[in-house]
Design an enzyme around this catalytic site. Structure first.
Site, PDB file in Angstrom:
ATOM      1  N   ASP A   1       0.856  -1.195   0.000  1.00 25.84           N
ATOM      2  CA  ASP A   1       0.000   0.000   0.000  1.00 25.84           C
ATOM      3  C   ASP A   1       0.885   1.236   0.000  1.00 25.84           C
ATOM      4  O   ASP A   1       1.666   1.454   0.927  1.00 25.84           O
ATOM      5  CB  ASP A   1      -0.877  -0.032   1.254  1.00 25.84           C
ATOM      6  CG  ASP A   1      -1.856   1.125   1.321  1.00 25.84           C
ATOM      7  OD1 ASP A   1      -1.859   1.973   0.397  1.00 25.84           O
ATOM      8  OD2 ASP A   1      -2.620   1.176   2.305  1.00 25.84           O
TER       9      ASP A   1
ATOM     10  N   GLU B   1     -10.532   3.187  -0.860  1.00 25.95           N
ATOM     11  CA  GLU B   1     -10.770   3.718   0.481  1.00 25.95           C
ATOM     12  C   GLU B   1     -10.960   5.231   0.458  1.00 25.95           C
ATOM     13  O   GLU B   1     -11.471   5.796   1.424  1.00 25.95           O
ATOM     14  CB  GLU B   1      -9.612   3.339   1.412  1.00 25.95           C
ATOM     15  CG  GLU B   1      -8.311   4.053   1.074  1.00 25.95           C
ATOM     16  CD  GLU B   1      -7.148   3.634   1.959  1.00 25.95           C
ATOM     17  OE1 GLU B   1      -6.599   2.543   1.710  1.00 25.95           O
ATOM     18  OE2 GLU B   1      -6.805   4.369   2.886  1.00 25.95           O
TER      19      GLU B   1
ATOM     20  N   HIS C   1     -11.869  -1.922   3.565  1.00 23.14           N
ATOM     21  CA  HIS C   1     -10.800  -1.191   4.237  1.00 23.14           C
ATOM     22  C   HIS C   1     -11.249  -0.880   5.656  1.00 23.14           C
ATOM     23  O   HIS C   1     -12.383  -0.463   5.887  1.00 23.14           O
ATOM     24  CB  HIS C   1     -10.515   0.113   3.488  1.00 23.14           C
ATOM     25  CG  HIS C   1      -9.530   1.015   4.175  1.00 23.14           C
ATOM     26  ND1 HIS C   1      -9.916   2.007   5.052  1.00 23.14           N
ATOM     27  CD2 HIS C   1      -8.176   1.056   4.125  1.00 23.14           C
ATOM     28  CE1 HIS C   1      -8.830   2.621   5.500  1.00 23.14           C
ATOM     29  NE2 HIS C   1      -7.766   2.067   4.958  1.00 23.14           N
TER      30      HIS C   1
END
Ligand SMILES: [Mg+2]
Length: 386
Positions: free
Chosen positions: A202, A254, A304
């Protein structure tokens, strides 16, 4: 079970917002920055029949401002309304904003919406996943999040070992700049975790397109499963170009507030995995629309959770239990009082067995809030708001 009144309808009589802030026991480090404290908003909705629903809004900073939005802009539109008419109530709240949907208002709506779903489940005496009439999974696969960005190799090794000891066969790492350091970290974690662990990375928007393509190749070389938020979320053309150049599937979502915002990169399958946060994306109602849109295009849904609280985790579990394209759910492992102290549902990381989380079986969200713990945090939020 709560007895229905004679006219067969419940009515909303109170909407209460609880802004909460905590100092994190250990800071979280991403390419975005270092978090020493984090906030959320809890929302409580009460009915004239004695039902109480609880929800949560993502409110990283200034949670008192979110509380004001809920109590001043949303509550007056809900008082006297039927809590089970969730779609109509969502539309009423949406009209508090005459511009495009997004930002703090949609996050505030998320908290109320989740509380309304909690009420709907309690009124029906069913867990929320049963109301969604979906897959009815008894447990949901989860991945451990996250190996912090920054820090030395020893700290990385300690985190990977801790995740493995807890039985996680899936892990996420945070990456950032410089690119060479990110590529070294990607290789290091693969070596530490071994070939059998499913790894994802990420970037929290760390890169420009060319750098993202370089990092994408390193992820492919090391067998990573997805590359999450490589670019800023508004750069949709950049995501499409990266998709053509990057051998690893892309994940994002997200940062989206609505299904409309998620649609362009889902419809053309630039994203392989959509990751809405239920406490940002308008609650269970709008997250359902996003996940179902993804399902229509064979895009996976992976909730998320991040630094959110216990209600975000529970609502995400209900959604993942029901949705056909739910693939895996984020399970943050770092210490977080919003999970360990606020509810009678033990934190997910502690409950995860063999990389899976059991789905709640009790009515509604399946948890009850410890209001004494809430009171102590609310005091901190009002005195010490970020
Ligand atoms: Mg992320």
């Amino acid at each position: 079970m709560v007895a229905l009144p004679e006219n067969g309808r419940h009515r909303i009589i109170e909407v209460i917002a609880h802004p909460l802030t905590q100092r994190l026991p250990a800071p979280t480090q991403t390419s975005w920055g270092r978090y020493d404290a984090v906030s959320i908003l809890l929302v409580e909705v009460r009915t004239d029949t004695g039902l109480v629903g609880v929800g949560e809004s993502l409110a990283r900073f200034a949670p008192v401002a979110y509380a004001e939005l809920v109590e001043a802009a949303l509550a007056p539109r809900l008082l006297g309304q039927d809590p089970l008419a969730i779609g109509a109530n969502w539309a009423r709240m949406r009209r508090a904003l005459s511009g495009r949907a997004g930002g703090m208002l949609i996050e505030a709506i998320a908290g109320v919406d989740i509380a309304l779903w909690d009420i709907a489940g309690k009124a029906a005496n069913l867990p929320i996943w049963r109301l969604l009439h979906g897959e009815a999974r008894p447990e949901v696969p989860v991945y451990a999040a996250s190996v912090n960005w920054g820090g030395d190799d020893e700290a990385v090794a300690e985190t990977v070992a801790r995740f493995a000891e807890r039985g996680f066969g899936r892990m996420k790492i945070k990456i950032g700049t410089p690119v060479r350091a990110a590529c070294a970290r990607i290789a290091l974690v693969r070596k530490l975790a071994g070939d059998d662990v499913e790894l994802t990375a990420d970037a929290n928007w760390a890169y420009v397109l060319d750098d993202a393509a370089t990092v994408g190749r390193a992820l492919a070389d090391n067998g990573y499963t997805w590359f999450e938020e490589p670019l800023r979320p508004e750069d949709e053309d950049g995501y499409r170009m990266l998709r053509a150049r990057c051998p690893v599937p892309l994940a994002a979502g997200e940062s989206n507030y609505t299904a409309d915002q998620a649609a362009p990169l889902v419809r053309d399958r630039t994203l392989s995995c959509l990751q809405p946060n239920v406490t940002r994306a308008g609650g269970i109602s709008e997250t359902l629309r996003m996940a179902r849109l993804a399902a229509q295009h064979d895009v996976a849904y992976a909730p998320h959770v991040g630094m959110s609280g216990i209600i975000c985790e529970a609502a995400s579990l209900h959604l993942a239990a029901a949705l056909p394209n739910a693939r895996v759910m984020e399970c943050p492992v770092s210490a977080n009082r919003f999970k360990s102290e606020l509810a009678d549902l033990a934190p997910g990381a502690a409950r995860a067995a063999n990389g899976n989380l059991a789905v709640p079986q009790e009515p509604g969200l399946g948890l009850s809030i410890d209001w004494d713990a809430v009171a102590s945090m609310e005091f901190l939020a009002r005195k010490d708001v970020a």
